[in-house]
Write an enzyme that holds these catalytic residues in place. Structure first.
Site, mmCIF file in Angstrom:
data_model
loop_
_atom_site.group_PDB
_atom_site.id
_atom_site.type_symbol
_atom_site.label_atom_id
_atom_site.label_comp_id
_atom_site.label_asym_id
_atom_site.label_seq_id
_atom_site.Cartn_x
_atom_site.Cartn_y
_atom_site.Cartn_z
ATOM 1 N N GLY A 14 0.892 -1.142 0.242
ATOM 2 C CA GLY A 14 -0.015 -0.152 -0.061
ATOM 3 C C GLY A 14 0.818 1.220 0.143
ATOM 4 O O GLY A 14 0.704 2.218 0.919
ATOM 5 N N SER A 15 1.878 1.418 -0.826
ATOM 6 C CA SER A 15 2.787 2.392 -0.813
ATOM 7 C C SER A 15 2.737 3.241 -1.972
ATOM 8 O O SER A 15 3.734 4.019 -2.399
ATOM 9 C CB SER A 15 4.109 1.747 -0.750
ATOM 10 O OG SER A 15 4.504 0.753 -1.443
ATOM 11 N N THR A 16 1.685 3.446 -2.619
ATOM 12 C CA THR A 16 1.857 4.403 -3.784
ATOM 13 C C THR A 16 1.230 5.981 -3.327
ATOM 14 O O THR A 16 1.473 6.731 -4.323
ATOM 15 C CB THR A 16 0.610 4.066 -4.803
ATOM 16 O OG1 THR A 16 -0.596 4.058 -4.069
ATOM 17 C CG2 THR A 16 1.088 2.589 -5.284
ATOM 18 N N ILE A 19 0.782 7.357 4.087
ATOM 19 C CA ILE A 19 2.009 6.659 4.824
ATOM 20 C C ILE A 19 2.780 5.712 4.177
ATOM 21 O O ILE A 19 4.113 5.910 4.185
ATOM 22 C CB ILE A 19 1.241 6.295 6.146
ATOM 23 C CG1 ILE A 19 0.682 7.047 7.077
ATOM 24 C CG2 ILE A 19 2.455 5.372 7.129
ATOM 25 C CD1 ILE A 19 -0.277 6.597 8.046
ATOM 26 N N GLY A 20 2.309 4.956 3.482
ATOM 27 C CA GLY A 20 3.218 3.867 2.629
ATOM 28 C C GLY A 20 4.176 4.424 1.856
ATOM 29 O O GLY A 20 5.324 3.983 1.666
ATOM 30 N N SER A 141 -3.440 0.908 14.299
ATOM 31 C CA SER A 141 -3.701 1.836 14.785
ATOM 32 C C SER A 141 -4.233 2.200 16.084
ATOM 33 O O SER A 141 -4.434 1.208 16.734
ATOM 34 C CB SER A 141 -5.041 2.083 13.912
ATOM 35 O OG SER A 141 -6.008 3.232 14.033
ATOM 36 N N TYR A 154 -13.442 -1.709 12.033
ATOM 37 C CA TYR A 154 -12.079 -1.374 11.696
ATOM 38 C C TYR A 154 -11.327 -1.497 12.997
ATOM 39 O O TYR A 154 -10.141 -1.987 12.812
ATOM 40 C CB TYR A 154 -12.220 0.108 11.226
ATOM 41 C CG TYR A 154 -10.862 0.713 11.252
ATOM 42 C CD1 TYR A 154 -10.084 0.453 10.160
ATOM 43 C CD2 TYR A 154 -10.381 1.469 11.980
ATOM 44 C CE1 TYR A 154 -8.748 1.095 9.818
ATOM 45 C CE2 TYR A 154 -9.073 2.020 11.963
ATOM 46 C CZ TYR A 154 -8.488 1.771 10.933
ATOM 47 O OH TYR A 154 -7.092 2.291 10.740
#
Length: 264
Positions: A14-16, A19-20, A141, A154
């Protein structure tokens, strides 16, 4: 302080963006060879290009894969069979009344927020233990500690991540491999902006009023009284990935702006 990751390979899911992406940029700046991940190959290619457009010598590759799809995960593991650093960051959140949250929505939350990290850790941890060096960071989280009533599903998924991290860390005893969690608080990223706009329309209030309520109503114990930036959270994650963090293992590390009031 030894923050040098030269020669290490790091996969950040999830780094696009958000935070990623900040984590990927930080690790690359520390010398690691970074693997950018996202569901869309187009967004991955754009992120890799952004990360490598200057003359800093950053080395990055990318892969588009849906981590809930077996074939995509298998393809990722075949293309990148070994990494030294794994940051399980991919995930999502949504606010939903508990009584209107269906079984399918509960299962989707766990399928996206928990299980990809389980699958990737199950594969990569073996290689880390064999080479006697590795870092795994699960991005949880503060909602995993203070379960929000407006998104219980969540919060439970993030609590499960914390339990998973601690359990897996027990497998690293006596090695130079560490498994930790980082607990961000409300963070101002692209998805946050989109959520704020949508909820402001739904509640017929201004975006500014809704943002103020984040810290006056939803998270009143925040000490910094503002959203953190992706870079501020990434700083903590990158530190835990470094040689300097060798004595930190099995720990939930908070980057929540002081929302969680306990001191342990």
């Amino acid at each position: 302080m030894n923050l040098d990751l030269s020669g290490k390979v790091a996969l950040v899911t999830g780094s696009t963006k958000g935070i990623g992406f900040a984590v990927a940029a930080g690790l690359a700046g520390m010398g690691a060879k970074v693997i950018i991940h996202g569901r869309s190959q187009g967004s991955v290619d754009a992120a890799v290009e952004t990360l490598t457009t200057d003359d800093t010598g950053v080395r990055a590759r990318g892969i588009g894969a849906d981590l809930t799809v077996f074939e995509d995960v298998s393809r990722m593991l075949q293309e990148f069979p070994h990494v030294d650093i794994l940051v399980n960051n991919a995930g999502f959140y949504t606010q939903k009344d508990f009584f209107r949250t269906s079984d399918d929505e509960w299962e989707e939350m766990l399928r996206i927020n928990l299980m990809p990290g389980v699958r990737l850790t199950r594969h990569y941890l073996k290689g880390m233990l064999e080479s006697d060096w590795g870092r795994i960071v699960n991005v949880s989280s503060e909602s995993g500690v203070i379960i929000p009533k407006e998104m219980i599903h969540y919060g439970v998924s993030k609590a499960a991540q914390l339990a998973f991290s601690r359990g897996v860390s027990e497998l690293t005893a006596g090695s130079n491999v560490t498994v930790n969690s980082v607990l961000p608080g409300p963070t101002w990223a692209e998805t946050t902006r989109d959520q704020i706009k949508q909820r402001a329309v739904e509640q017929s209030i201004s975006e500014g009023d809704l943002m103020e309520r984040t810290f006056s109503t939803r998270r009143p114990t925040s000490l910094i009284k503002r959203y953190t930036t992706p870079e501020e959270v990434a700083n903590m994650i990158c530190y835990l990935c470094s040689p300097a963090a060798a004595a930190t293992n099995g720990a939930p590390i908070r980057a929540d702006g002081g929302i969680v009031r306990t001191y342990t």
